[in-house]
Design a protein around this motif. Structure first.
Motif, PDB file in Angstrom:
ATOM      1  N   LEU A  73       0.855  -1.187   0.000  1.00  0.00           N
ATOM      2  CA  LEU A  73       0.000   0.000   0.000  1.00  0.00           C
ATOM      3  C   LEU A  73       0.889   1.233   0.000  1.00  0.00           C
ATOM      4  CD1 LEU A  73      -2.944   0.575   2.490  1.00  0.00           C
ATOM      5  CD2 LEU A  73      -1.173   2.289   2.240  1.00  0.00           C
ATOM      6  N   SER A  74       0.557   2.197  -0.848  1.00  0.00           N
ATOM      7  CA  SER A  74       1.262   3.475  -0.884  1.00  0.00           C
ATOM      8  C   SER A  74       0.274   4.595  -0.589  1.00  0.00           C
ATOM      9  CB  SER A  74       1.905   3.687  -2.260  1.00  0.00           C
ATOM     10  OG  SER A  74       2.607   4.914  -2.321  1.00  0.00           O
ATOM     11  N   ALA A  75       0.768   5.705  -0.037  1.00  0.00           N
ATOM     12  CA  ALA A  75      -0.131   6.780   0.382  1.00  0.00           C
ATOM     13  C   ALA A  75       0.540   8.132   0.246  1.00  0.00           C
ATOM     14  CB  ALA A  75      -0.565   6.554   1.838  1.00  0.00           C
ATOM     15  N   VAL A 120       1.484  21.230   3.066  1.00  0.00           N
ATOM     16  CA  VAL A 120       0.370  20.792   2.219  1.00  0.00           C
ATOM     17  C   VAL A 120       0.755  20.797   0.734  1.00  0.00           C
ATOM     18  CG1 VAL A 120      -2.154  20.946   1.924  1.00  0.00           C
ATOM     19  CG2 VAL A 120      -1.113  21.833   3.989  1.00  0.00           C
ATOM     20  N   ARG A 121       2.024  20.751   0.434  1.00  0.00           N
ATOM     21  CA  ARG A 121       2.488  20.506  -0.938  1.00  0.00           C
ATOM     22  C   ARG A 121       3.146  19.130  -0.953  1.00  0.00           C
ATOM     23  NH1 ARG A 121       2.023  25.344  -3.899  1.00  0.00           N
ATOM     24  NH2 ARG A 121       2.286  23.982  -5.700  1.00  0.00           N
ATOM     25  N   GLY A 122       4.149  18.925  -1.806  1.00  0.00           N
ATOM     26  CA  GLY A 122       4.904  17.686  -1.767  1.00  0.00           C
ATOM     27  C   GLY A 122       4.183  16.491  -2.358  1.00  0.00           C
ATOM     28  N   ILE A 123       4.157  15.380  -1.634  1.00  0.00           N
ATOM     29  CA  ILE A 123       3.652  14.107  -2.157  1.00  0.00           C
ATOM     30  C   ILE A 123       2.141  14.048  -2.042  1.00  0.00           C
ATOM     31  CG2 ILE A 123       3.790  11.603  -2.011  1.00  0.00           C
ATOM     32  CD1 ILE A 123       6.426  12.930  -2.811  1.00  0.00           C
ATOM     33  N   TRP A 124       1.459  14.295  -3.165  1.00  0.00           N
ATOM     34  CA  TRP A 124       0.024  14.109  -3.251  1.00  0.00           C
ATOM     35  C   TRP A 124      -0.259  12.713  -3.807  1.00  0.00           C
ATOM     36  CZ3 TRP A 124      -2.919  19.141  -5.016  1.00  0.00           C
ATOM     37  CH2 TRP A 124      -2.605  20.187  -4.133  1.00  0.00           C
ATOM     38  N   ALA A 125      -1.475  12.489  -4.282  1.00  0.00           N
ATOM     39  CA  ALA A 125      -1.832  11.172  -4.798  1.00  0.00           C
ATOM     40  C   ALA A 125      -0.842  10.752  -5.886  1.00  0.00           C
ATOM     41  CB  ALA A 125      -3.253  11.203  -5.353  1.00  0.00           C
ATOM     42  N   THR A 168       5.883  16.694 -17.814  1.00  0.00           N
ATOM     43  CA  THR A 168       4.432  16.713 -17.669  1.00  0.00           C
ATOM     44  C   THR A 168       4.078  16.420 -16.217  1.00  0.00           C
ATOM     45  OG1 THR A 168       4.122  15.924 -19.937  1.00  0.00           O
ATOM     46  CG2 THR A 168       2.261  15.701 -18.429  1.00  0.00           C
ATOM     47  N   ALA A 169       3.206  17.244 -15.656  1.00  0.00           N
ATOM     48  CA  ALA A 169       2.747  17.004 -14.287  1.00  0.00           C
ATOM     49  C   ALA A 169       1.580  16.024 -14.353  1.00  0.00           C
ATOM     50  CB  ALA A 169       2.318  18.304 -13.628  1.00  0.00           C
ATOM     51  N   TYR A 170       1.852  14.769 -14.055  1.00  0.00           N
ATOM     52  CA  TYR A 170       0.811  13.732 -14.091  1.00  0.00           C
ATOM     53  C   TYR A 170       0.007  13.812 -12.794  1.00  0.00           C
ATOM     54  CZ  TYR A 170       3.558  11.773 -17.966  1.00  0.00           C
ATOM     55  OH  TYR A 170       4.236  11.592 -19.157  1.00  0.00           O
ATOM     56  N   TYR A 171      -0.992  14.679 -12.809  1.00  0.00           N
ATOM     57  CA  TYR A 171      -1.799  14.928 -11.616  1.00  0.00           C
ATOM     58  C   TYR A 171      -2.551  13.664 -11.223  1.00  0.00           C
ATOM     59  CZ  TYR A 171      -5.344  16.959  -8.556  1.00  0.00           C
ATOM     60  OH  TYR A 171      -6.159  17.229  -7.496  1.00  0.00           O
ATOM     61  N   ASP A 172      -2.402  13.251  -9.968  1.00  0.00           N
ATOM     62  CA  ASP A 172      -3.044  12.024  -9.459  1.00  0.00           C
ATOM     63  C   ASP A 172      -2.755  10.848 -10.384  1.00  0.00           C
ATOM     64  OD1 ASP A 172      -3.997  13.625  -7.464  1.00  0.00           O
ATOM     65  OD2 ASP A 172      -6.096  13.097  -7.725  1.00  0.00           O
ATOM     66  N   GLY A 222      -7.871  11.322  -9.104  1.00  0.00           N
ATOM     67  CA  GLY A 222      -7.390  10.163  -8.345  1.00  0.00           C
ATOM     68  C   GLY A 222      -7.285   8.900  -9.178  1.00  0.00           C
ATOM     69  N   SER A 223      -6.729   8.999 -10.385  1.00  0.00           N
ATOM     70  CA  SER A 223      -6.706   7.863 -11.307  1.00  0.00           C
ATOM     71  C   SER A 223      -5.942   6.662 -10.762  1.00  0.00           C
ATOM     72  CB  SER A 223      -6.053   8.277 -12.627  1.00  0.00           C
ATOM     73  OG  SER A 223      -6.788   9.280 -13.278  1.00  0.00           O
ATOM     74  N   ARG A 224      -6.534   5.484 -10.966  1.00  0.00           N
ATOM     75  CA  ARG A 224      -5.857   4.195 -10.804  1.00  0.00           C
ATOM     76  C   ARG A 224      -6.140   3.410 -12.076  1.00  0.00           C
ATOM     77  NH1 ARG A 224      -3.104   6.422  -7.958  1.00  0.00           N
ATOM     78  NH2 ARG A 224      -3.180   6.578  -5.680  1.00  0.00           N
ATOM     79  N   PHE A 225      -5.087   2.828 -12.703  1.00  0.00           N
ATOM     80  CA  PHE A 225      -5.172   2.302 -14.061  1.00  0.00           C
ATOM     81  C   PHE A 225      -4.955   0.787 -14.023  1.00  0.00           C
ATOM     82  CE2 PHE A 225      -3.661   3.641 -18.619  1.00  0.00           C
ATOM     83  CZ  PHE A 225      -4.843   3.137 -19.147  1.00  0.00           C
TER      84      PHE A 225
END
Length: 546
Positions: A73-75, A120-125, A168-172, A222-225
Motif C-alpha cells: 500500500l502506498s499513500a 500541504v504541498r509535496g507528495i500528493w496522490a 508533464t505534471a501527471y496529476y493524481d 485520483g486515477s488508478r489504471f
C-alpha cells in the motif's frame, strides 16, 4: 514560542493545581480458500472476520498492489519526509511499515524550510507499481503541478533512486504496467488523460485526453489504471463522496465508458466520511477487494476494505452490508502468511542504525543535526521562536480512535534558549515540553501554535502551565482522542520517575477541519531561540492504543 521566564512563573500556580494486480480473474480454489482462511485465523487468534477501518492511521490516496504473496500500500504524505510510505500485508487486514518510495523531498528549498515552507504541498496522490520483467518497483508522482518524478527499487525497503524527471505534471497519476510490458499513466482532473512512457519510463512517448467528465458528475480525479480480462479500467474518485470507473474494450486510449461505483455511500466509521479514492487488488485465489479511505478528522484519512464482485458485462461492484460499506466482512482467503507483521504501535528505543519507517520528518531534516544508535539525539537545527519553522521535528502517526504517546527525554545537553518536547502537530498545535533559560529548566504546556489558510504562522504559542523540573530527564506524555468529529481533545502530563504522571495544563481541542489534509501527529522537537549547539536525547518512545 514566547515562553518567557516571567510568564512561566506567573503560570506556576496553574501547574501546581493541575493535578499486485494480474490480468484476468483466477478461478476460486476451494481447498486453497479453506487453507488460507484457517491460516489467517490462526495468526489473528480465532477471528474469521475483520473490522473496518483496517488501519486507524492517516494513509490517504491509496494505491495498492500484490506481488506474489505480499500486498503493498502506498499513500500521500504532503510535506513529510521521507515521502510516499509503503506498507506491507499478507492478508489485506494486518499491515506493517516497509519503507518509503521518495527518500527525500529534494524538490526545492521550501522542503528544507529554507526561506520558504512546503506545508500541504509535496507528495500528493501518486502511484506504486511492480514490473515483473525486471523485478522492479516503480513510484510515479507529480510535485507542485510542475514536473513528475519516477523512482525505482528492487525491494520496497529500498534503496529507492530517482530514474527520471518528466516535464508533464501527471496529476493524481495511476501507473499501469501492461501485459506487454508497456508503461502507461492515467492522470488529470475532470479532463482525464492517458500517456505512454518509453520502455525505460524516462520520457513520454504519447499523451491523449481520453475522457471529459460531464458537468452533472462534477470533478473526477485520483486515477488508478488497470487491465483486467483484456479491458482497460481507470478508477476515479469524486472528492469526497463518490467513486467512478471508466472502461475501454478498445485499448488504453479508449474510447471509455463511465459508470458510477458508489456515491454518498454510508461508511463504516461513525462520524467519518464516504469511502473513496483507493484501489483494486486481486488475491491469489481470484477474489477482488477495494481499499479506500474515509475522511476521519482530526485523525486524517483512514483505510477501509471491502470485497468487490464483477457484473457479467465487466463492471466492479462493492459488496454492501445493509446498503452501506460494511463494518465487518469475512477475512480474505489467502495462503498461509510467512510470519506475523510487525505491530504499528509499541516501543522504539532508537538503537538501530537508521530510523524505522514509521517515522517521518516535518520537511527535510538537517542530517548533520540528528543521530540514532544510543537513543534519538536531536541537535538544534534552527534558531526561531516558531515550531512551524523548526527543522528536525520528527513525527509519528496517531493511532485511533484513542492512543497515548510517552517520550523519555534526556535534556542535559540543552542550552539557554532551547525548547524541546512532545507536540500534537497540525495547523493548530499544542505541546508539553521543556525550556532552558538563565534560571534553569522548566516543563511547560503550550497551545496557541497556529497557521492560517495559506499555512503562514499566526500564533507561536501561549504557555498554559509551567513548573521547575529537577535533574536531567523527564517523561512527557500526550493522550489523543481522534474519533471523527468536533470537540475531540488531547491532554498532556509529565513525570520525573516514569511512574507518577502529573496532569499538565488544560485539555487541547483538536482541529477537525479537512483543509490541512493530513491528520494530527505526535512530534518530537528541539529548536533554539538564541543560538545553535544544544541537543536532547530521546531514549524511549512508546505508543499504546486500545
Amino acid at each position: 514560542m514566547s515562553w518567557t521566564r516571567h510568564e512561566l512563573k506567573r503560570r506556576a500556580v496553574l501547574a501546581a493545581s493541575a493535578g499486485l494486480l494480474a490480468e484476468g480473474a483466477l478461478p476460486a480454489v476451494a481447498a486453497g480458500r479453506a487453507s488460507g482462511a484457517a491460516s489467517q485465523a490462526s495468526l489473528a487468534g480465532s477471528a474469521t472476520t475483520f473490522n473496518n477501518p483496517v488501519l486507524w492511521q492517516d494513509f490517504a490516496d491509496i494505491d495498492i498492489i500484490r506481488v506474489g504473496d505480499a500486498y503493498y500500500l502506498s499513500a500521500s504524505t504532503m510535506h513529510y519526509s521521507p515521502g510516499a510510505p509503503i506498507l506491507r500485508s499478507y492478508d489485506l487486514v494486518h499491515w506493517e511499515f516497509a519503507g518509503h518510495s521518495v527518500p527525500r523531498l529534494d524538490f526545492g528549498a521550501k522542503y528544507d524550510l529554507d526561506g520558504a515552507r512546503g506545508y500541504v504541498r509535496g507528495i500528493w496522490a501518486s502511484s506504486l507499481a511492480y514490473r515483473p520483467s525486471n523485478r522492479t518497483f516503480y513510484w510515479l508522482g507529480q510535485i507542485d503541478f510542475a514536473k513528475s518524478y519516477l523512482y525505482t527499487a528492487t525491494a520496497v525497503e529500498g534503496p529507492w533512486s530517482r530514474q527520471a524527471t518528466l516535464n508533464t505534471a501527471y496529476y493524481d497519476a495511476g501507473l499501469l504496467v501492461d501485459t506487454d510490458d508497456t508503461l502507461y499513466v492515467a492522470y488529470g482532473n475532470s479532463a482525464i488523460h492517458v500517456a505512454q512512457l518509453s520502455a525505460d519510463g524516462r520520457t513520454q512517448v504519447r499523451t491523449e485526453q481520453v475522457f471529459s467528465t460531464p458537468s452533472s458528475v462534477g470533478t473526477l480525479e485520483g486515477s488508478r489504471f488497470y487491465k483486467i480480462n483484456g479491458n482497460y479500467y481507470i478508477f476515479l474518485t469524486r472528492p469526497a463522496n463518490g467513486q467512478y470507473v471508466l472502461k475501454s474494450t478498445s485499448g488504453p486510449f479508449g474510447p471509455y465508458t463511465l459508470r458510477q461505483v458508489l456515491l454518498d455511500l454510508r461508511g463504516p466509521v461513525p462520524g467519518g466520511g464516504v469511502p473513496h479514492q483507493g484501489g483494486l487488488v486481486q488475491t491469489q485465489y481470484g477474489a477482488w477487494y477495494y481499499m479506500a479511505f474515509v475522511d476521519a478528522y482530526p485523525g486524517g484519512r483512514i483505510p477501509v476494505l471491502a470485497p468487490v464482485t464483477w457484473t457479467a458485462d465487466g463492471w466492479p461492484a462493492v459488496q454492501l452490508v445493509n446498503n452501506a460499506w460494511g463494518t465487518t466482512y469475512p477475512l480474505p482467503a489467502v495462503p498461509t502468511p510467512p510470519r506475523a507483521v510487525e505491530p504499528m504501535t509499541g516501543v522504539d528505543t532508537f538503537t538501530g542504525t537508521s530510523l524505522a519507517p514509521k517515522w517521518e520528518w516535518n520537511h527535510n531534516p538537517d542530517d548533520t543535526k540528528w543521530s540514532v544508535g544510543n537513543g534519538l539525539t536531536l541537535g538544534t537545527a534552527t534558531v526561531t521562536s516558531d515550531l512551524y519553522w523548526a527543522r528536525n521535528t520528527l513525527t509519528h502517526r496517531i493511532p485511533g480512535p484513542t492512543s497515548t504517546a510517552t517520550a523519555l527525554l534526556d535534556f542535559s545537553g540543552m542550552r539557554i534558549g532551547d525548547r524541546a518536547g512532545l507536540a500534537l502537530l497540525r495547523d493548530s498545535s499544542a505541546c508539553v515540553g521543556l525550556i532552558r533559560d538563565s534560571g534553569g529548566t522548566s516543563v511547560v504546556m503550550v497551545d496557541g501554535l497556529t497557521m492560517d489558510a495559506n499555512w503562514n504562522t499566526t500564533g507561536t504559542g501561549t504557555v498554559r502551565a509551567s513548573a521547575t523540573i529537577p535533574g536531567n530527564r523527564v517523561w512527557l506524555r500526550a493522550k489523543a482522542d481522534i474519533t471523527p468529529g468536533a470537540g475531540r481533545t488531547a491532554t498532556f502530563s509529565y513525570s520525573t520517575d516514569g511512574t507518577r504522571f502529573t496532569s499538565f495544563g488544560p485539555a487541547f481541542t483538536l482541529n477537525n477541519a479537512w483543509q490541512f489534509f493530513m491528520g494530527y501527529r505526535y512530534a518530537l522537537f528541539n529548536f533554539a531561540t538564541a543560538s545553535l549547539g544544544g541537543s536532547v536525547r530521546f531514549t524511549r518512545f512508546e505508543v499504546t492504543a486500545p
